[in-house]
Scaffold this motif. Structure first.
Motif, PDB file in Angstrom:
ATOM      1  N   ALA A 165     -69.932 -32.499  16.022  1.00 33.18           N
ATOM      2  CA  ALA A 165     -69.767 -33.652  16.910  1.00 33.18           C
ATOM      3  C   ALA A 165     -68.294 -33.839  17.269  1.00 33.18           C
ATOM      4  O   ALA A 165     -67.959 -34.079  18.438  1.00 33.18           O
ATOM      5  CB  ALA A 165     -70.323 -34.913  16.249  1.00 33.18           C
ATOM      6  N   ASN A 166     -67.414 -33.709  16.287  1.00 35.04           N
ATOM      7  CA  ASN A 166     -65.982 -33.848  16.563  1.00 35.04           C
ATOM      8  C   ASN A 166     -65.514 -32.796  17.554  1.00 35.04           C
ATOM      9  O   ASN A 166     -64.710 -33.076  18.445  1.00 35.04           O
ATOM     10  CB  ASN A 166     -65.170 -33.764  15.269  1.00 35.04           C
ATOM     11  CG  ASN A 166     -65.324 -34.999  14.423  1.00 35.04           C
ATOM     12  OD1 ASN A 166     -65.695 -36.060  14.912  1.00 35.04           O
ATOM     13  ND2 ASN A 166     -65.055 -34.863  13.137  1.00 35.04           N
ATOM     14  N   GLN A 167     -66.011 -31.585  17.422  1.00 36.78           N
ATOM     15  CA  GLN A 167     -65.650 -30.530  18.371  1.00 36.78           C
ATOM     16  C   GLN A 167     -66.136 -30.872  19.773  1.00 36.78           C
ATOM     17  O   GLN A 167     -65.432 -30.648  20.756  1.00 36.78           O
ATOM     18  CB  GLN A 167     -66.221 -29.183  17.919  1.00 36.78           C
ATOM     19  CG  GLN A 167     -65.769 -28.021  18.770  1.00 36.78           C
ATOM     20  CD  GLN A 167     -64.269 -27.796  18.669  1.00 36.78           C
ATOM     21  OE1 GLN A 167     -63.695 -27.817  17.602  1.00 36.78           O
ATOM     22  NE2 GLN A 167     -63.628 -27.597  19.811  1.00 36.78           N
ATOM     23  N   LEU A 168     -67.339 -31.437  19.849  1.00 34.08           N
ATOM     24  CA  LEU A 168     -67.854 -31.844  21.160  1.00 34.08           C
ATOM     25  C   LEU A 168     -66.980 -32.930  21.778  1.00 34.08           C
ATOM     26  O   LEU A 168     -66.709 -32.905  22.979  1.00 34.08           O
ATOM     27  CB  LEU A 168     -69.298 -32.330  21.042  1.00 34.08           C
ATOM     28  CG  LEU A 168     -70.343 -31.246  20.817  1.00 34.08           C
ATOM     29  CD1 LEU A 168     -71.703 -31.876  20.548  1.00 34.08           C
ATOM     30  CD2 LEU A 168     -70.421 -30.280  21.981  1.00 34.08           C
ATOM     31  N   TYR A 169     -66.548 -33.873  20.963  1.00 31.50           N
ATOM     32  CA  TYR A 169     -65.653 -34.910  21.484  1.00 31.50           C
ATOM     33  C   TYR A 169     -64.380 -34.269  22.051  1.00 31.50           C
ATOM     34  O   TYR A 169     -63.924 -34.610  23.140  1.00 31.50           O
ATOM     35  CB  TYR A 169     -65.256 -35.907  20.390  1.00 31.50           C
ATOM     36  CG  TYR A 169     -66.353 -36.842  19.939  1.00 31.50           C
ATOM     37  CD1 TYR A 169     -67.099 -37.584  20.852  1.00 31.50           C
ATOM     38  CD2 TYR A 169     -66.625 -37.014  18.594  1.00 31.50           C
ATOM     39  CE1 TYR A 169     -68.085 -38.457  20.428  1.00 31.50           C
ATOM     40  CE2 TYR A 169     -67.607 -37.890  18.165  1.00 31.50           C
ATOM     41  CZ  TYR A 169     -68.338 -38.612  19.074  1.00 31.50           C
ATOM     42  OH  TYR A 169     -69.308 -39.471  18.656  1.00 31.50           O
ATOM     43  N   LEU A 170     -63.817 -33.350  21.284  1.00 27.54           N
ATOM     44  CA  LEU A 170     -62.565 -32.712  21.714  1.00 27.54           C
ATOM     45  C   LEU A 170     -62.735 -31.854  22.956  1.00 27.54           C
ATOM     46  O   LEU A 170     -61.852 -31.759  23.804  1.00 27.54           O
ATOM     47  CB  LEU A 170     -61.988 -31.871  20.578  1.00 27.54           C
ATOM     48  CG  LEU A 170     -61.521 -32.638  19.348  1.00 27.54           C
ATOM     49  CD1 LEU A 170     -61.161 -31.677  18.217  1.00 27.54           C
ATOM     50  CD2 LEU A 170     -60.338 -33.518  19.703  1.00 27.54           C
TER      51      LEU A 170
END
Length: 157
Positions: free
Chosen positions: A70-75
């Motif tokens: 999820a954090n990668q998707l945000y970034l």
């Protein structure tokens, strides 16, 4: 044969999917903590009767991986949207919401591991911008959720 789903189209859509994956990780964490608190272990593999340390560790790793995805998707939201990815955001969000609901009540360790693994595959397909890799995990999640609904006892009236 269902159409091949496409990844989300805009940064807002991608962020919404990331939010949904975080919600699934939260549901997994809550479910896992409830199982760990259980005082006895059952030989039937039921989560309500306790959990081995190895199984708990594996599920915590899945939780962390969901959060990282999820954090990668945000970034990467802006980059992915700029790459011209268009798709079926609503389908992804509905399916991850259904998975989140099931993660709260799943009673078998195997089901919990299978669904979180497929959620990770969905996040990976979106993050990598490879919509061709979305169809298989989405179909597996749909099938698994359908089987869980079919096996669930009817609600008490």
């Amino acid at each position: 044969m269902p159409a091949t789903p496409q990844p989300p189209a805009s940064p807002v859509d991608i962020e919404a999917l990331a939010d949904s994956l975080v919600a699934c990780a939260n549901a997994l964490h809550t479910r896992l903590m409830r199982a760990i608190r259980a005082s006895t272990r059952a030989p039937d593999g039921s989560l309500e009767h306790g959990l081995t340390q190895a199984a708990a560790q594996s599920l915590f790793e899945n939780e962390v991986a969901l959060r990282q995805r999820a954090n990668q998707l945000y970034l990467d939201a802006a980059t992915l949207a700029a790459g011209g990815l268009a798709g079926q955001q609503q389908q992804l969000l509905e399916l991850t919401a259904q998975a989140q609901d099931q993660l709260r009540t799943i009673n078998r360790l195997k089901d919990l591991i299978d669904i979180t693994g497929e959620l990770l595959a969905v996040g990976a397909a979106v993050a990598s911008g490879q919509p061709e890799h979305l169809a298989a995990p989405l179909e597996k999640i749909r099938h698994h959720l359908g089987a869980l609904r079919a096996a669930a006892p009817p609600p008490a009236s």
